[in-house]
Design an enzyme around this catalytic site. Structure first.
Site, short mmCIF file in Angstrom:
data_model
loop_
_atom_site.label_atom_id
_atom_site.label_comp_id
_atom_site.label_asym_id
_atom_site.label_seq_id
_atom_site.Cartn_x
_atom_site.Cartn_y
_atom_site.Cartn_z
N ARG A 99 -2.58 -14.24 4.29
CA ARG A 99 -3.34 -13.55 5.35
C ARG A 99 -2.61 -13.69 6.69
O ARG A 99 -2.51 -12.73 7.45
CB ARG A 99 -4.76 -14.14 5.48
CG ARG A 99 -5.67 -13.95 4.27
CD ARG A 99 -6.13 -12.53 4.08
NE ARG A 99 -6.86 -11.99 5.20
CZ ARG A 99 -7.51 -10.82 5.16
NH1 ARG A 99 -7.51 -10.08 4.05
NH2 ARG A 99 -8.13 -10.35 6.21
N TYR B 185 -12.60 -1.64 -3.78
CA TYR B 185 -13.12 -1.71 -2.42
C TYR B 185 -14.65 -1.58 -2.37
O TYR B 185 -15.21 -1.24 -1.31
CB TYR B 185 -12.47 -0.65 -1.54
CG TYR B 185 -11.08 -1.05 -1.05
CD1 TYR B 185 -10.89 -2.19 -0.27
CD2 TYR B 185 -9.97 -0.28 -1.36
CE1 TYR B 185 -9.63 -2.56 0.18
CE2 TYR B 185 -8.69 -0.65 -0.90
CZ TYR B 185 -8.54 -1.78 -0.13
OH TYR B 185 -7.29 -2.14 0.33
N ARG C 35 2.22 -6.48 8.94
CA ARG C 35 1.54 -5.31 9.51
C ARG C 35 2.12 -4.91 10.86
O ARG C 35 2.20 -3.73 11.19
CB ARG C 35 0.04 -5.57 9.58
CG ARG C 35 -0.61 -5.44 8.20
CD ARG C 35 -1.99 -6.00 8.15
NE ARG C 35 -2.70 -5.59 6.95
CZ ARG C 35 -3.89 -6.07 6.59
NH1 ARG C 35 -4.49 -6.98 7.35
NH2 ARG C 35 -4.49 -5.66 5.50
N HIS D 60 -2.26 -5.41 1.46
CA HIS D 60 -3.58 -6.03 1.24
C HIS D 60 -3.35 -7.46 0.77
O HIS D 60 -2.42 -7.73 0.02
CB HIS D 60 -4.36 -5.27 0.16
CG HIS D 60 -5.54 -6.04 -0.36
ND1 HIS D 60 -6.78 -5.97 0.23
CD2 HIS D 60 -5.66 -6.95 -1.37
CE1 HIS D 60 -7.61 -6.79 -0.41
NE2 HIS D 60 -6.95 -7.39 -1.39
N ASN E 98 -1.98 0.27 6.67
CA ASN E 98 -1.49 -0.97 7.28
C ASN E 98 -0.59 -1.79 6.35
O ASN E 98 -0.51 -3.02 6.46
CB ASN E 98 -2.66 -1.79 7.82
CG ASN E 98 -3.68 -2.12 6.76
OD1 ASN E 98 -3.48 -1.82 5.59
ND2 ASN E 98 -4.76 -2.76 7.15
N GLU F 244 -9.78 -10.25 -7.78
CA GLU F 244 -8.76 -9.23 -7.59
C GLU F 244 -7.58 -9.41 -8.55
O GLU F 244 -7.05 -8.43 -9.07
CB GLU F 244 -8.29 -9.23 -6.14
CG GLU F 244 -9.39 -8.73 -5.20
CD GLU F 244 -9.05 -8.81 -3.71
OE1 GLU F 244 -9.91 -8.41 -2.91
OE2 GLU F 244 -7.93 -9.27 -3.36
N LYS G 143 0.82 -1.21 0.00
CA LYS G 143 0.00 0.00 0.00
C LYS G 143 0.86 1.28 0.00
O LYS G 143 2.08 1.23 0.28
CB LYS G 143 -0.94 -0.04 1.21
CG LYS G 143 -2.03 -1.12 1.09
CD LYS G 143 -2.98 -1.07 2.28
CE LYS G 143 -4.13 -2.04 2.13
NZ LYS G 143 -5.06 -1.98 3.31
O1 CDP Z 1 -7.36 -5.63 4.73
P1 CDP Z 1 -8.19 -6.55 5.61
O2 CDP Z 1 -8.87 -7.63 4.82
O3 CDP Z 1 -7.43 -7.07 6.78
O4 CDP Z 1 -9.34 -5.63 6.26
P2 CDP Z 1 -10.77 -5.18 5.68
O5 CDP Z 1 -11.74 -5.26 6.80
O6 CDP Z 1 -11.10 -5.92 4.42
O7 CDP Z 1 -10.57 -3.63 5.36
C1 CDP Z 1 -9.96 -3.22 4.16
C2 CDP Z 1 -9.01 -2.08 4.48
O8 CDP Z 1 -9.78 -0.97 4.94
C3 CDP Z 1 -8.02 -2.34 5.61
O9 CDP Z 1 -6.90 -3.09 5.20
C4 CDP Z 1 -7.66 -0.93 6.04
O10 CDP Z 1 -6.73 -0.33 5.15
C5 CDP Z 1 -9.01 -0.22 5.89
N1 CDP Z 1 -9.76 -0.14 7.16
C6 CDP Z 1 -9.85 1.09 7.81
O11 CDP Z 1 -9.30 2.09 7.33
N2 CDP Z 1 -10.55 1.19 9.00
C7 CDP Z 1 -11.16 0.12 9.54
N3 CDP Z 1 -11.84 0.23 10.68
C8 CDP Z 1 -11.08 -1.13 8.88
C9 CDP Z 1 -10.37 -1.23 7.70
MG MG Z 2 -10.32 -7.46 3.29
#
Ligand code: CDP
Ligand code: MG
Length: 139
Positions: A86, A50, A103, A116, A113, A127, A10
């Protein structure tokens, strides 16, 4: 069984010159980089990528962040690659991520973070094809 997953280094990590460090962790974990490139996402691409999070309060900020600078998108290959990547990434919030994860090591906060990774076989497929053509995957 060998499978493909999709990865993004990212903008926060690219900006801090951590592309090599993140890809090195991926390779050290035994995942193979099948394709990789640096891109700058358009707003439309980030919104589309997204779209599943459209209703979430963090969606607009997330899209703005993902287009704030270049990212490195990759296709990773390996046995059980989706779950293994993951695990290697760690929890979404770097503050809660386990030691030894990307992370934990490089994430700044829950939004910025560092990386992705696809969360399942269907999203991995979608994707990968969102960012890579079939031609780029032939190797
Ligand atoms: O990336 P991951 O699958 O772990 O998390 P997600 O729930 O799919 O969320 C996608 C991305 O949104 C995260 O990787 C963060 O960059 C962002 N995010 C955020 O800004 N604030 C949150 N409360 C949750 C996610
Ligand atoms: Mg996700």
């Amino acid at each position: 069984m060998s499978e493909l997953t999709f990865s993004i280094v990212k903008p926060d990590a690219v900006e801090r010159n951590l592309v090599g460090a993140v890809l090195a962790m991926i390779e050290a974990a035994g995942l193979t980089i099948k394709a990789t490139k640096m891109i700058r996402m358009t707003k439309e691409q980030a919104e589309g990528f997204y779209a599943v999070h459209k209703a979430r309060p963090f969606y607009n900020d997330l899209v703005a962040y993902m287009i704030s600078g270049p990212v490195v998108v990759s296709v990773l290959e390996g046995d059980n690659a989706i779950a293994r990547y993951r695990d290697l990434m760690g929890a979404t919030n770097p503050a809660q991520a386990a030691e030894g994860t990307i992370r934990k090591k490089y994430g700044k906060n829950i939004e910025a973070n560092a990386c992705h990774g696809s969360d399942g076989p269907d999203t991995a497929k979608t994707e990968v094809s969102f960012f890579f053509s079939q031609l780029e995957l032939v190797n």
